[in-house]
Design a protein around this motif. Sequence first.
Motif, PDB file in Angstrom:
ATOM      1  N   UNK A  41       9.697  -5.176   3.058  1.00 43.82           N
ATOM      2  CA  UNK A  41       9.251  -4.590   4.319  1.00 43.82           C
ATOM      3  C   UNK A  41       7.725  -4.590   4.375  1.00 43.82           C
ATOM      4  N   UNK A  42       7.204  -4.627   5.583  1.00 37.73           N
ATOM      5  CA  UNK A  42       5.754  -4.625   5.781  1.00 37.73           C
ATOM      6  C   UNK A  42       5.086  -3.392   5.153  1.00 37.73           C
ATOM      7  N   UNK A  43       5.599  -2.174   5.389  1.00 38.55           N
ATOM      8  CA  UNK A  43       4.955  -0.993   4.767  1.00 38.55           C
ATOM      9  C   UNK A  43       4.959  -1.051   3.242  1.00 38.55           C
ATOM     10  N   UNK A  44       6.060  -1.496   2.643  1.00 37.40           N
ATOM     11  CA  UNK A  44       6.129  -1.584   1.184  1.00 37.40           C
ATOM     12  C   UNK A  44       5.140  -2.613   0.652  1.00 37.40           C
ATOM     13  N   UNK A  45       5.041  -3.727   1.357  1.00 37.80           N
ATOM     14  CA  UNK A  45       4.120  -4.776   0.930  1.00 37.80           C
ATOM     15  C   UNK A  45       2.677  -4.286   0.991  1.00 37.80           C
ATOM     16  N   UNK A  46       2.331  -3.595   2.061  1.00 37.81           N
ATOM     17  CA  UNK A  46       0.968  -3.087   2.203  1.00 37.81           C
ATOM     18  C   UNK A  46       0.639  -2.037   1.132  1.00 37.81           C
ATOM     19  N   UNK A  47       1.624  -1.241   0.768  1.00 38.63           N
ATOM     20  CA  UNK A  47       1.413  -0.236  -0.275  1.00 38.63           C
ATOM     21  C   UNK A  47       1.061  -0.899  -1.599  1.00 38.63           C
ATOM     22  N   UNK A  48       1.775  -1.953  -1.933  1.00 44.48           N
ATOM     23  CA  UNK A  48       1.500  -2.677  -3.178  1.00 44.48           C
ATOM     24  C   UNK A  48       0.128  -3.346  -3.130  1.00 44.48           C
ATOM     25  N   UNK A  49      -0.214  -3.907  -1.970  1.00 44.16           N
ATOM     26  CA  UNK A  49      -1.495  -4.606  -1.853  1.00 44.16           C
ATOM     27  C   UNK A  49      -2.684  -3.696  -2.135  1.00 44.16           C
ATOM     28  N   UNK A  50      -2.558  -2.415  -1.832  1.00 44.17           N
ATOM     29  CA  UNK A  50      -3.653  -1.474  -2.071  1.00 44.17           C
ATOM     30  C   UNK A  50      -4.041  -1.410  -3.544  1.00 44.17           C
ATOM     31  N   UNK A  51      -3.103  -1.734  -4.418  1.00 45.72           N
ATOM     32  CA  UNK A  51      -3.369  -1.679  -5.855  1.00 45.72           C
ATOM     33  C   UNK A  51      -4.042  -2.951  -6.366  1.00 45.72           C
ATOM     34  N   UNK A  52      -4.113  -3.975  -5.505  1.00 45.81           N
ATOM     35  CA  UNK A  52      -4.623  -5.275  -5.960  1.00 45.81           C
ATOM     36  C   UNK A  52      -5.748  -5.790  -5.066  1.00 45.81           C
TER      37      UNK A  52
END
Length: 233
Positions: A41-52
């Motif tokens: 999902x878009x929200x889950x993907x964006x959450x992970x991206x914040x760490x990288x």
Amino acid sequence: MTSITDALKAIATEERAQASAWFFKTGKGQYGEGDIFIGISNPDLRTICKKYNSLNFSELQDLLNSPIHEYRFAALIILVEQMKKAKSEDLRSKIYEFYLDNTHRINNWDLVDCSARDIVGLYLFDKDRSILYDMARTNHLWTQRIAIIATFYFINKKQFLDTLKISEILLTHKHDLIHKAVGWALREAWKKGANQQVEVFLEKNIGRIPRTALRYAIEKMTDEQKKYFMTLK
């Protein structure tokens, strides 16, 4: 790069992958033909991206080179954050050039829409914008969509001329994804204060504007205005 791809794979689901493949038209002859989704999902993907957000260009290039749609999306989300936080003109220029070098990998509407405004639009705001007109006149669907979506940055700054001019270039485009983008841009310009300019534009071009673009453009107008423009059409 292994860490981010592992993190993305860990939350992917086959059910969502199938739904995304259908939604983004990956079938034979469709605009997203051959694209591969793993199901995030878009929200889950964006959450992970914040760490990288500190990935370098080489690592981002690996993601953009991937056949997996979500990896390319992740690279663009990270690139947008890097552009927003860039402290120097040199870094902003490098991000912008890196983005343009990868337009062939920005090959679906969501990839364009999550990135063009805050990379291309942001960078060109205080610069010559003629490249957007060149992009709009290409025969490449996604490059053309980048051109109009980039102007959303200008719209938010109350500058509307480029949106209107590029919309006019794209009015005769055959693809519905461009019709929607043009209508969306005109609607946002109207909402941000370009009421008269957009209404004059619609009257001038009513014979050429696709019905889809027109419906999007007049979406926030009064019922009376909507009826007027649809009657003209």
